[in-house]
Design an enzyme around this catalytic site. Structure first.
Site, mmCIF file in Angstrom:
data_model
loop_
_atom_site.group_PDB
_atom_site.id
_atom_site.type_symbol
_atom_site.label_atom_id
_atom_site.label_comp_id
_atom_site.label_asym_id
_atom_site.label_seq_id
_atom_site.Cartn_x
_atom_site.Cartn_y
_atom_site.Cartn_z
ATOM 1 N N GLY A 90 -2.262 143.162 106.057
ATOM 2 C CA GLY A 90 -1.918 143.824 104.638
ATOM 3 C C GLY A 90 -1.020 145.223 104.865
ATOM 4 O O GLY A 90 -0.398 145.592 104.093
ATOM 5 N N GLU A 98 2.181 144.714 106.106
ATOM 6 C CA GLU A 98 2.853 144.126 104.782
ATOM 7 C C GLU A 98 3.119 145.456 103.514
ATOM 8 O O GLU A 98 4.331 145.388 103.073
ATOM 9 C CB GLU A 98 2.376 143.135 104.098
#
Length: 258
Positions: free
Chosen positions: A109, A112
């Protein structure tokens, strides 16, 4: 999560991932704070560029807080999903350009979040990767879509399917990141880029981003129609009038931002 202001009038906003005790692992609380911060910034017309940084010297963000998730029931995990989506989407949907400054680890993440920005600057000791399949999940913060759009199918497939980590030089060679700088200087360089962006017409920059993002996955004719709509929204703005006048008068423009 905190926001700091830079430049004359605070035109550059620095969004600091600030959970250093967990290397900025994305907990439910952190995701909620990130979504709230991006909503605030998106609504501020005076912000012309955003830089996403970290308060931890060795990590941008190590991804989801797996210790927290290990305690979740299936129902709790389902309930957290829209909270996490709002955080990543909040960065992606910023109307002004966003630059990620990655020093240290940007995994899962964390990468991301960086991929949700328009540009990624990383320090030469950075380590990036999408290791989700190694723990039984998949990238769920936009990684499967954003990475593929950045680097193409085969390179994204290798990165996602192998869960491999990449050093900064390899990430640059693959096109995952846009610039590699000396270790510890990614923030400084990202702020410099943001300052260059902020010096330009805010109406022009926002509409250019809108045209590029909306036209990315369309056919050429549709993309050109989107570009024309964004051109019209800019060409008849106060910013265009000021820009032309400043050029003719050989002075720096003072952008109205409308």
């Amino acid at each position: 999560m905190r926001v700091e202001r830079h430049g004359e009038g605070g035109t550059v906003a620095e969004l600091v991932l600030d959970r250093p005790e967990a290397m900025n692992a994305v907990s439910t609380a952190m995701a909620t704070a990130l979504a709230a911060a991006t909503r605030q910034l998106a609504a501020e017309r005076g912000v012309r560029a955003v830089v996403v940084t970290s308060s931890h010297p060795k990590a941008f963000c190590v991804g989801a807080d797996l210790k927290e998730r290990n305690r979740f029931t299936d129902d709790e995990l389902r309930a957290q999903r829209p909270v996490a989506q709002a955080a990543y989407r909040g960065v992606l949907d910023l109307p002004m350009p966003a630059v990620a400054a990655v020093d240290g680890y940007a995994l899962g993440g964390g990468l991301e979040i960086a991929l949700s920005c328009d540009l990624i600057v990383c320090g030469e000791q950075a380590v990036v990767g999408l290791p989700e399949v190694s723990v039984g999940v998949i990238p769920g913060g936009g990684g499967t879509q954003l990475l593929t759009r950045r680097v193409g199918w085969s390179r994204a497939a290798q990165m996602v399917f192998t869960a491999q980590r990449y050093d900064a030089a390899s990430a640059y060679r693959l096109g995952v990141v846009d610039e590699v700088v000396a270790a510890g200087s990614a923030r400084e360089r990202a702020l410099e880029i943001a300052g260059q962006i902020a010096a330009n017409s805010p109406v022009g920059v926002r509409n250019a981003k809108r045209a590029m993002r909306q036209g990315l996955d369309t056919d050429l004719d549709t993309g050109l129609r989107i570009e024309d709509e964004c051109w019209a929204a800019t060409a008849f703005s106060a910013d265009r009038a000021e820009g032309v006048a400043a050029f003719a008068e050989k002075r720096r423009p003072t952008w109205p931002g409308r």
